[in-house]
Design a protein around this motif. Sequence first.
Motif, PDB file in Angstrom:
ATOM      1  N   THR A 197      37.106  39.269  51.513  1.00 41.68           N
ATOM      2  CA  THR A 197      36.434  39.993  50.428  1.00 41.68           C
ATOM      3  C   THR A 197      37.400  40.375  49.307  1.00 41.68           C
ATOM      4  OG1 THR A 197      36.764  42.030  51.674  1.00 41.68           O
ATOM      5  CG2 THR A 197      34.619  40.962  51.909  1.00 41.68           C
ATOM      6  N   ASP A 198      38.713  40.174  49.576  1.00 41.89           N
ATOM      7  CA  ASP A 198      39.719  40.547  48.584  1.00 41.89           C
ATOM      8  C   ASP A 198      40.879  39.544  48.697  1.00 41.89           C
ATOM      9  OD1 ASP A 198      41.786  41.697  47.153  1.00 41.89           O
ATOM     10  OD2 ASP A 198      41.226  43.742  47.728  1.00 41.89           O
TER      11      ASP A 198
ATOM     12  N   ARG B 191      34.864  34.241  40.707  1.00 41.32           N
ATOM     13  CA  ARG B 191      35.383  34.304  42.086  1.00 41.32           C
ATOM     14  C   ARG B 191      34.608  33.347  42.992  1.00 41.32           C
ATOM     15  NH1 ARG B 191      35.234  39.891  40.698  1.00 41.32           N
ATOM     16  NH2 ARG B 191      37.314  40.532  40.030  1.00 41.32           N
TER      17      ARG B 191
ATOM     18  N   LEU C 295      34.385  36.478  48.186  1.00 45.58           N
ATOM     19  CA  LEU C 295      34.936  37.047  46.948  1.00 45.58           C
ATOM     20  C   LEU C 295      33.862  36.896  45.881  1.00 45.58           C
ATOM     21  CD1 LEU C 295      38.232  34.968  47.200  1.00 45.58           C
ATOM     22  CD2 LEU C 295      38.038  37.421  47.706  1.00 45.58           C
TER      23      LEU C 295
ATOM     24  N   GLN D  80      43.974  40.101  50.885  1.00 48.03           N
ATOM     25  CA  GLN D  80      43.946  39.851  52.337  1.00 48.03           C
ATOM     26  C   GLN D  80      44.713  38.578  52.712  1.00 48.03           C
ATOM     27  OE1 GLN D  80      39.406  40.362  52.314  1.00 48.03           O
ATOM     28  NE2 GLN D  80      39.876  40.334  54.489  1.00 48.03           N
TER      29      GLN D  80
END
Length: 332
Positions: free
Chosen positions: A26-27, A80, A65, A30
Motif C-alpha cells: 500500500t506504500d 500509482r 498503491l 514498504q
Amino acid sequence: MREGVNLQRYNTFGLPAVAERYLALTDVAQLSDDAFNQAPALVLGGGSNLVLLEEIPGLTVHVLLNGIESADGKGRFRVRAGTDWNQFVRYTLEQGFPGMENLILIPGTIGAAPVQNIGAYGAEVAEFITAVHAWEYGRGMVELSPEDCAFGYRDSRFKREPGRYLITAVDFDLSQRRPLKLEYGAIAGELERCGITEPSARDVATAVTNIRRSKLPDWFFLGNSGSFFKNPVVERSLHANLLETHPDLPSYPIDDSVVKLPAGWLIDKAGLRGAGTDCVGTYERQALVMVNRGGASGRDILSFSKQVQDTVMAKFGVPLEPEVRVIGRQAG
Ligand SMILES: Cc1cc2nc3c(=O)[nH]c(=O)nc-3n(C[C@H](O)[C@H](O)[C@H](O)COP(=O)(O)OP(=O)(O)OC[C@H]3O[C@@H](n4cnc5c(N)ncnc54)[C@H](O)[C@@H]3O)c2cc1C
C-alpha cells in the motif's frame, strides 16, 4: 504478511487458488522492508489476465498503491500502479484530455497495463506512456523509458522477464491532440446507430463501452479473462493457402511477409463458439473468450484451452498462443 490466503475473489476467472504467503503493498516505502527482498512468485493487480492453479507457492504481492500522484494540468499524469485502469481513462476524458477513449472499460490496474501493452480498437497503451517506475529486484527503484520497456503486440520487457520488476507508477502524456480512431471494430457503425455524425472523444468512449458490453461477459457474473489467446501472426504463404479454402478469412497485414489473423474467427469456424462443459467453455457471443461456467479450476481452463489449440491447429495449421499468464501448481 499473511499465510494461506485464498485468491478466488482476486481473479476475474474466479478460480480457487491459495497464496502460500501474501503481502498487500500500500506504500512504496514498504519495498525496502526485508519481507520484499526476494522476487515474488506473483505480482497481483486486478487478476484479470491470469489463470491461477490451486497452489501459489512462495510470495504473492498484491499491488494496492492507489491514486494519481501528480498531474501538470496539461495532460501529463503520474499514476500509482494499483489504480483502476478504467477509472483513470474516465477521469482523463472528464478532465478534457482525450486520447485513450478506445481503451475504456479494460479491466485491471495501471501497473499491469504496460505488462502486456494493453490494447483495443486500434489503440495501445504504449502510445501514451512516457516512463514506467518500478522496483527492480536486487537493484531498487528504476525508471524505464518507452524504449527500455520494449513494447510489442501484447508484449513488453515486463512480460518477458517476469519476477524482475514490480511496477509502482506509470507516466502518461495526453497533451497532444490525436485524431480519433473510428475505423476499428464496430465503432463507426455504433456511432451511426446513435445518430452521431461529428463524434467527440467522449462519444467514441460511449460507443466502445456499448460495443464491449454487448460482446463481452461481465466477469462478476461469468468468470473470464477477456481474450484468452493472442491473434496469431502468420506467414503470407500460409495465409494465401488458407484463403483458397476460406475466402472469407479476415486478416490484417503487418508487413510484406506476415499477416495477423483474428483468433476468435478461427475458433468460431472450428465449431467451438459456445463449446465446452458444464464448468468451462467459450462464450456464446465471442469465441475468443473462455468462461468459467461455475466451479472450474485452473486445470479445467488449461485442459479446455489445449483442446481449442489442438482443434484450430488441426483445421487451419495455425498455432494459438495464450494471452493470459498461468501461475502456480496443482495441489496434491
Ligand atoms: C472482460 C475482460 C476484457 C478484457 N479486455 C482486454 C482488452 O481489450 N485488451 C487487453 O489488452 N486486455 C484485456 N483484458 C485483459 C486484462 O484486463 C489486462 O491484461 C489488464 O491489464 C490486466 O490487469 P490486472 O491488474 O488485472 O493484471 P493481473 O491479471 O493481476 O496481472 C497480469 C500480469 O501483469 C503482472 N502485473 C500486474 N501488476 C503488476 C505490477 N504492478 N508490476 C509488475 N507486474 C504486474 C502480473 O504479475 C501478471 O503477469 C481483458 C480482461 C477481461 C476480464
